[in-house]
Design a protein around this motif. Structure first.
Motif, PDB file in Angstrom:
ATOM      1  N   ALA A 136       7.196  16.994  -5.638  1.00 27.52           N
ATOM      2  CA  ALA A 136       7.331  15.785  -4.818  1.00 27.52           C
ATOM      3  C   ALA A 136       5.983  15.343  -4.247  1.00 27.52           C
ATOM      4  O   ALA A 136       5.681  14.145  -4.219  1.00 27.52           O
ATOM      5  CB  ALA A 136       8.334  16.031  -3.693  1.00 27.52           C
ATOM      6  N   GLU A 137       5.179  16.290  -3.787  1.00 28.66           N
ATOM      7  CA  GLU A 137       3.884  15.936  -3.198  1.00 28.66           C
ATOM      8  C   GLU A 137       2.868  15.531  -4.261  1.00 28.66           C
ATOM      9  O   GLU A 137       2.131  14.550  -4.093  1.00 28.66           O
ATOM     10  CB  GLU A 137       3.337  17.116  -2.405  1.00 28.66           C
ATOM     11  N   GLU A 138       2.842  16.264  -5.360  1.00 26.02           N
ATOM     12  CA  GLU A 138       1.846  16.025  -6.396  1.00 26.02           C
ATOM     13  C   GLU A 138       1.978  14.643  -7.038  1.00 26.02           C
ATOM     14  O   GLU A 138       1.007  14.115  -7.584  1.00 26.02           O
ATOM     15  CB  GLU A 138       1.955  17.115  -7.463  1.00 26.02           C
ATOM     16  N   LEU A 139       3.179  14.062  -6.972  1.00 25.47           N
ATOM     17  CA  LEU A 139       3.409  12.763  -7.599  1.00 25.47           C
ATOM     18  C   LEU A 139       3.212  11.591  -6.640  1.00 25.47           C
ATOM     19  O   LEU A 139       3.399  10.438  -7.023  1.00 25.47           O
ATOM     20  CB  LEU A 139       4.821  12.718  -8.183  1.00 25.47           C
ATOM     21  N   ILE A 140       2.809  11.853  -5.408  1.00 24.42           N
ATOM     22  CA  ILE A 140       2.573  10.783  -4.431  1.00 24.42           C
ATOM     23  C   ILE A 140       1.536   9.784  -4.942  1.00 24.42           C
ATOM     24  O   ILE A 140       1.732   8.563  -4.830  1.00 24.42           O
ATOM     25  CB  ILE A 140       2.164  11.362  -3.065  1.00 24.42           C
ATOM     26  N   PRO A 141       0.388  10.234  -5.515  1.00 21.67           N
ATOM     27  CA  PRO A 141      -0.598   9.256  -6.002  1.00 21.67           C
ATOM     28  C   PRO A 141      -0.021   8.302  -7.050  1.00 21.67           C
ATOM     29  O   PRO A 141      -0.340   7.103  -7.040  1.00 21.67           O
ATOM     30  CB  PRO A 141      -1.702  10.148  -6.600  1.00 21.67           C
ATOM     31  N   LYS A 142       0.825   8.815  -7.935  1.00 16.42           N
ATOM     32  CA  LYS A 142       1.431   7.963  -8.955  1.00 16.42           C
ATOM     33  C   LYS A 142       2.334   6.913  -8.308  1.00 16.42           C
ATOM     34  O   LYS A 142       2.311   5.736  -8.701  1.00 16.42           O
ATOM     35  CB  LYS A 142       2.245   8.820  -9.922  1.00 16.42           C
ATOM     36  N   ARG A 143       3.093   7.296  -7.297  1.00 20.39           N
ATOM     37  CA  ARG A 143       3.992   6.341  -6.647  1.00 20.39           C
ATOM     38  C   ARG A 143       3.201   5.286  -5.872  1.00 20.39           C
ATOM     39  O   ARG A 143       3.588   4.111  -5.826  1.00 20.39           O
ATOM     40  CB  ARG A 143       4.978   7.088  -5.746  1.00 20.39           C
ATOM     41  N   LEU A 144       2.112   5.675  -5.269  1.00 19.34           N
ATOM     42  CA  LEU A 144       1.276   4.694  -4.573  1.00 19.34           C
ATOM     43  C   LEU A 144       0.655   3.713  -5.564  1.00 19.34           C
ATOM     44  O   LEU A 144       0.565   2.516  -5.275  1.00 19.34           O
ATOM     45  CB  LEU A 144       0.181   5.410  -3.784  1.00 19.34           C
ATOM     46  N   GLU A 158      -3.290  10.356   1.643  1.00 15.15           N
ATOM     47  CA  GLU A 158      -4.492   9.699   2.186  1.00 15.15           C
ATOM     48  C   GLU A 158      -5.594   9.586   1.135  1.00 15.15           C
ATOM     49  O   GLU A 158      -6.262   8.555   1.034  1.00 15.15           O
ATOM     50  CB  GLU A 158      -4.998  10.462   3.412  1.00 15.15           C
ATOM     51  N   VAL A 159      -5.785  10.649   0.374  1.00 13.03           N
ATOM     52  CA  VAL A 159      -6.816  10.631  -0.669  1.00 13.03           C
ATOM     53  C   VAL A 159      -6.496   9.545  -1.696  1.00 13.03           C
ATOM     54  O   VAL A 159      -7.361   8.755  -2.077  1.00 13.03           O
ATOM     55  CB  VAL A 159      -6.923  12.005  -1.353  1.00 13.03           C
ATOM     56  N   ALA A 160      -5.239   9.502  -2.136  1.00  8.44           N
ATOM     57  CA  ALA A 160      -4.828   8.508  -3.129  1.00  8.44           C
ATOM     58  C   ALA A 160      -4.912   7.090  -2.563  1.00  8.44           C
ATOM     59  O   ALA A 160      -5.349   6.155  -3.251  1.00  8.44           O
ATOM     60  CB  ALA A 160      -3.410   8.805  -3.603  1.00  8.44           C
ATOM     61  N   ALA A 161      -4.490   6.920  -1.317  1.00  9.70           N
ATOM     62  CA  ALA A 161      -4.512   5.594  -0.688  1.00  9.70           C
ATOM     63  C   ALA A 161      -5.932   5.059  -0.578  1.00  9.70           C
ATOM     64  O   ALA A 161      -6.182   3.859  -0.820  1.00  9.70           O
ATOM     65  CB  ALA A 161      -3.857   5.665   0.683  1.00  9.70           C
ATOM     66  N   LYS A 162      -6.854   5.912  -0.229  1.00 15.34           N
ATOM     67  CA  LYS A 162      -8.255   5.497  -0.090  1.00 15.34           C
ATOM     68  C   LYS A 162      -8.792   4.968  -1.410  1.00 15.34           C
ATOM     69  O   LYS A 162      -9.489   3.950  -1.459  1.00 15.34           O
ATOM     70  CB  LYS A 162      -9.110   6.667   0.403  1.00 15.34           C
ATOM     71  N   LEU A 193      -7.134   3.564  -3.698  1.00 13.83           N
ATOM     72  CA  LEU A 193      -6.458   2.312  -4.033  1.00 13.83           C
ATOM     73  C   LEU A 193      -6.729   1.198  -3.024  1.00 13.83           C
ATOM     74  O   LEU A 193      -6.209   0.088  -3.163  1.00 13.83           O
ATOM     75  CB  LEU A 193      -4.946   2.559  -4.123  1.00 13.83           C
ATOM     76  N   GLY A 194      -7.520   1.499  -2.000  1.00 18.23           N
ATOM     77  CA  GLY A 194      -7.808   0.513  -0.977  1.00 18.23           C
ATOM     78  C   GLY A 194      -6.636   0.249  -0.056  1.00 18.23           C
ATOM     79  O   GLY A 194      -6.488  -0.860   0.466  1.00 18.23           O
ATOM     80  N   LEU A 195      -5.825   1.274   0.170  1.00 12.96           N
ATOM     81  CA  LEU A 195      -4.637   1.141   1.019  1.00 12.96           C
ATOM     82  C   LEU A 195      -4.805   1.917   2.320  1.00 12.96           C
ATOM     83  O   LEU A 195      -5.484   2.945   2.367  1.00 12.96           O
ATOM     84  CB  LEU A 195      -3.397   1.663   0.287  1.00 12.96           C
ATOM     85  N   GLU A 196      -4.180   1.410   3.358  1.00  8.96           N
ATOM     86  CA  GLU A 196      -4.123   2.097   4.650  1.00  8.96           C
ATOM     87  C   GLU A 196      -2.694   2.594   4.858  1.00  8.96           C
ATOM     88  O   GLU A 196      -1.736   1.842   4.669  1.00  8.96           O
ATOM     89  CB  GLU A 196      -4.507   1.158   5.785  1.00  8.96           C
ATOM     90  N   LEU A 197      -2.540   3.851   5.241  1.00 12.65           N
ATOM     91  CA  LEU A 197      -1.218   4.420   5.476  1.00 12.65           C
ATOM     92  C   LEU A 197      -0.840   4.327   6.946  1.00 12.65           C
ATOM     93  O   LEU A 197      -1.676   4.533   7.831  1.00 12.65           O
ATOM     94  CB  LEU A 197      -1.176   5.889   5.039  1.00 12.65           C
TER      95      LEU A 197
END
Length: 274
Positions: free
Chosen positions: A92-100, A132-136, A138-142
């Motif tokens: 579930a955690e490892e796939l967070i970047p893909k979902r973002l 947070e790493v993935a969001a950064k 992609l230029g996203l703020e969580l």
């Protein structure tokens, strides 16, 4: 089980208990199963795995493990769990970047993403760091939306507008799982694009999900069950990862929300709900 040559009533007896969305009931239901002298317990969610593990250290428990079983202490290692719990770790955690990244694809103008989570959930901190790493990149703020009840979930989503939140993802926990229909319906009503970790949300009206194929997970678990019925120890059965992942899109929801889905995205989906 049938696909593996096992016939109910001849090779095994299935005894079912349901919490009906009430997490507080899970421990008593697990205790009831143990009192019936079951050979093993198949738990279908992280809360039910945890409840069964609290009740018994001897009856084998297998299930769909959403939290890292080594991190939360249920297993010594994935290769050799060592206790009475094994199963499929759903990543579930490892796939967070893909979902973002999928959320960014369907809502390219999105800048702030609300994360439905529980601050008291064991793996919340690690999941947040991954996000947070993935969001950064992609230029996203969580924006953390902490909720421990249906009312808090509804309030968090209702407040998305004033907080200028443009999309939603969820960290899997008992509150989110129990109220998945509410979350899917509210996101649709509020026209908040959301990408979930399992297709149950999309079946309930949510926009999109990316995660392990649920049917494939239970086919894997059937092999675990047969091994245990033949005398294997749960502690010696390696915890596996899913073998199949799926992208599920609810096109009806996208149309209702005014979201234009690209032909490439639709073509890449494993299932599209029209």
């Amino acid at each position: 089980m049938a696909a593996l040559g096992q016939i109910e009533g001849r090779d095994y007896v299935l005894v079912e208990r349901y919490g009906d969305g009430e997490e507080a009931r899970l421990s008593s239901l697990a205790a009831e199963l143990v009192s019936l002298d079951v050979r093993l317990i198949l738990a279908t969610s992280q809360p039910s795995v945890a409840a069964a593990a609290r009740i018994t250290k001897t009856v084998p428990i297998i299930g769909r493990l959403n939290d890292d079983p080594v991190e939360n202490g249920m297993a010594k290692s994935l290769a050799r769990p060592g206790g009475n719990v094994s199963g499929i770790y759903s990543l579930a955690e490892e796939l967070i970047p893909k979902r973002l990244s999928l959320l960014k694809e369907v809502a390219p103008s999105a800048r702030r993403v609300g994360v439905l989570l529980r601050h008291d959930w064991p793996n919340e901190k690690r999941a947040w760091q991954t996000a947070e790493v993935a969001a950064k990149e992609l230029g996203l703020e969580l924006v953390a939306l902490n909720a421990r009840s249906a009312g808090e979930l509804a309030a968090a989503l209702d407040g998305a507008g004033p907080k200028r939140i443009h999309g939603i993802i969820t960290f899997r926990n008992s509150t989110v799982v129990t109220n998945l229909k509410l979350i899917a319906e509210q996101c649709r009503k509020l026209r908040l694009p959301a990408v979930f970790d399992a297709r149950e949300y999309v079946d309930a009206g949510g926009l999109m999900s990316y995660g392990p194929n649920i049917d494939a997970i239970y086919r894997q678990l059937a092999r675990f069950a047969i091994k245990l019925l033949k005398g294997a120890s749960a502690g010696e059965i390696p915890i596996e990862e899913p073998t199949k992942f799926e992208l599920v899109i609810n096109r009806h929801t996208a149309d209702a929300m005014g979201i234009q889905l690209s032909p490439d995205l639709l073509a890449s989906a494993d299932r599209v709900i029209e």
